[in-house]
Design an enzyme around this catalytic site. Structure first.
Site, mmCIF file in Angstrom:
data_model
loop_
_atom_site.group_PDB
_atom_site.id
_atom_site.type_symbol
_atom_site.label_atom_id
_atom_site.label_comp_id
_atom_site.label_asym_id
_atom_site.label_seq_id
_atom_site.Cartn_x
_atom_site.Cartn_y
_atom_site.Cartn_z
ATOM 1 N N SER A 128 25.449 -3.778 29.818
ATOM 2 C CA SER A 128 24.824 -2.990 30.881
ATOM 3 C C SER A 128 25.608 -1.717 31.127
ATOM 4 O O SER A 128 26.838 -1.680 30.968
ATOM 5 C CB SER A 128 24.776 -3.813 32.176
ATOM 6 O OG SER A 128 24.436 -3.009 33.287
ATOM 7 N N TYR A 153 28.458 -8.525 38.762
ATOM 8 C CA TYR A 153 27.532 -8.427 37.634
ATOM 9 C C TYR A 153 28.166 -7.606 36.511
ATOM 10 O O TYR A 153 28.174 -8.019 35.344
ATOM 11 C CB TYR A 153 26.222 -7.794 38.085
ATOM 12 C CG TYR A 153 25.308 -7.412 36.945
ATOM 13 C CD1 TYR A 153 24.721 -8.388 36.149
ATOM 14 C CD2 TYR A 153 25.031 -6.080 36.653
ATOM 15 C CE1 TYR A 153 23.877 -8.042 35.089
ATOM 16 C CE2 TYR A 153 24.196 -5.728 35.605
ATOM 17 C CZ TYR A 153 23.628 -6.706 34.829
ATOM 18 O OH TYR A 153 22.805 -6.360 33.785
#
Length: 338
Positions: A128, A153
């Site tokens: 990501s 995350y």
């Protein structure tokens, strides 16, 4: 026909990528745990679109279930694994951190072990743009240091890159990490801003605009994402870089068969311009609640995609207005017209 195990098949990117793989002649086993992080009926609807594909099969399975994943690998014996399943969302990681450890760490370890013990020839996995964290030098390059995540995350995605490198080094498992930048398009995730803003516009509700609108995002249309991924899966797996040096280590390369790529539009858009396009394409004026920056968020993302361009000659082809127009057309058909 190459056999692919694709995790997160009922997810946004997994759904679109499965269609591309099947059209190209790959034999795909898709797995997904169909969790309720967002509306499960949307995931079910995606799967119904995939079911008619002759070279697609589906199995409900949770990555964190070690025994179940061992069974999947043993029975399917994939040549290639594409790991797109994960607990997504920066903000949700502040509310339910345990879900990120279960899916993104334990689940990814089960993927790596399955690859190791079953002769997988190439693992492609989702990372990501969130890994760039507190970095402020733009555009973000895969050669940049990413040791300062600002959300759990992001930390789990950085951990995935490190775990993959370890297996590439120890077991010579070729691994390609894909740092996605703000993916959008039809059949997208309802928790993403473009989706929730569109929903609010059609329902006449106000939208929350964080950091008082002083945000920029490198929005990447889903077809550009899947095109880049097709080029990478069709290309030879990564090989050790003979020029890599431990004296001056490049974080994106290795003396193991391991590589990282940004997949972005290489063209960040101002949040307020993005909202204006949504207003114009929906024909509705947004009521805006201007709010401070949320914890775990970053003010800007901007992908340096030069490594990807050199590797597979990829350049994104969809501008933001064209992509949002297609998303809004799908949204109206799926949520309003039926």
């Amino acid at each position: 026909m190459k056999k692919v195990l694709l995790t997160g098949a009922a997810g946004f990117i997994g759904f679109h990528y499965t269609q591309r793989l099947c059209a190209a002649g790959y034999d795909v086993l898709g797995i997904d745990n169909l969790n309720d992080y967002y509306d499960v009926s949307l995931k079910d609807a995606r799967l119904k679109q995939l079911e008619p594909l002759a070279n697609f099969s589906f199995q409900k399975c949770d990555l964190a279930d070690r025994a179940a994943m061992e069974g999947v690998f043993t029975a399917w014996q994939p040549e290639i694994v594409v790991n797109l399943a994960a607990q997504a969302g920066v903000r949700y990681s502040l509310q339910n951190p345990q879900a990120y450890l279960d899916s993104n760490l334990q689940g990814f370890l089960n993927i790596l072990e399955g690859c190791r013990h079953n002769g997988v020839k190439h693992l492609l996995y989702a990372s990501s743009s969130s890994v760039y964290g507190a970095n402020t030098k733009v555009p973000f390059a895969v050669s940049d240091n990413v040791d300062h995540p600002v959300s759990l995350y992001a930390a789990t995605k950085k951990a995935n890159e490190l775990m993959a490198h370890t297996y590439a080094h120890l077991y010579r498992l070729p691994c390609t990490g894909l740092r996605f930048f703000t993916v959008y398009g039809p059949w997208g995730r309802p928790d993403m801003a473009y989706f929730s803003f569109t929903k609010a516009l059609f329902e006449g509700r106000a939208i929350d605009v964080f950091n008082n609108g002083e945000m920029m995002r490198d929005f990447t249309y889903i077809d550009d994402i899947t095109e880049a991924m097709m080029r990478l899966i069709d290309a030879p797996p990564p090989a050790p870089d003979p020029n890599w040096s431990g004296q001056n280590p490049d974080p994106s390369r290795s003396n193991a068969p391991w590589r990282l790529y940004n997949i972005g539009n290489n063209s960040p858009e101002k949040l307020m311009d993005f909202i204006t396009i949504l207003e114009e394409e929906t024909g509705r004026k947004a009521q805006k609640n201007f709010l401070p920056m949320q914890k775990g968020d970053v003010p800007a993302t901007f992908a340096d995609t030069s490594d990807l361009a050199r590797a597979v000659n990829f350049k994104p082809a969809t501008d933001l207005r064209a992509g949002l127009k297609k998303f809004i057309a799908w949204y109206k058909e799926y949520y309003i017209s039926r």
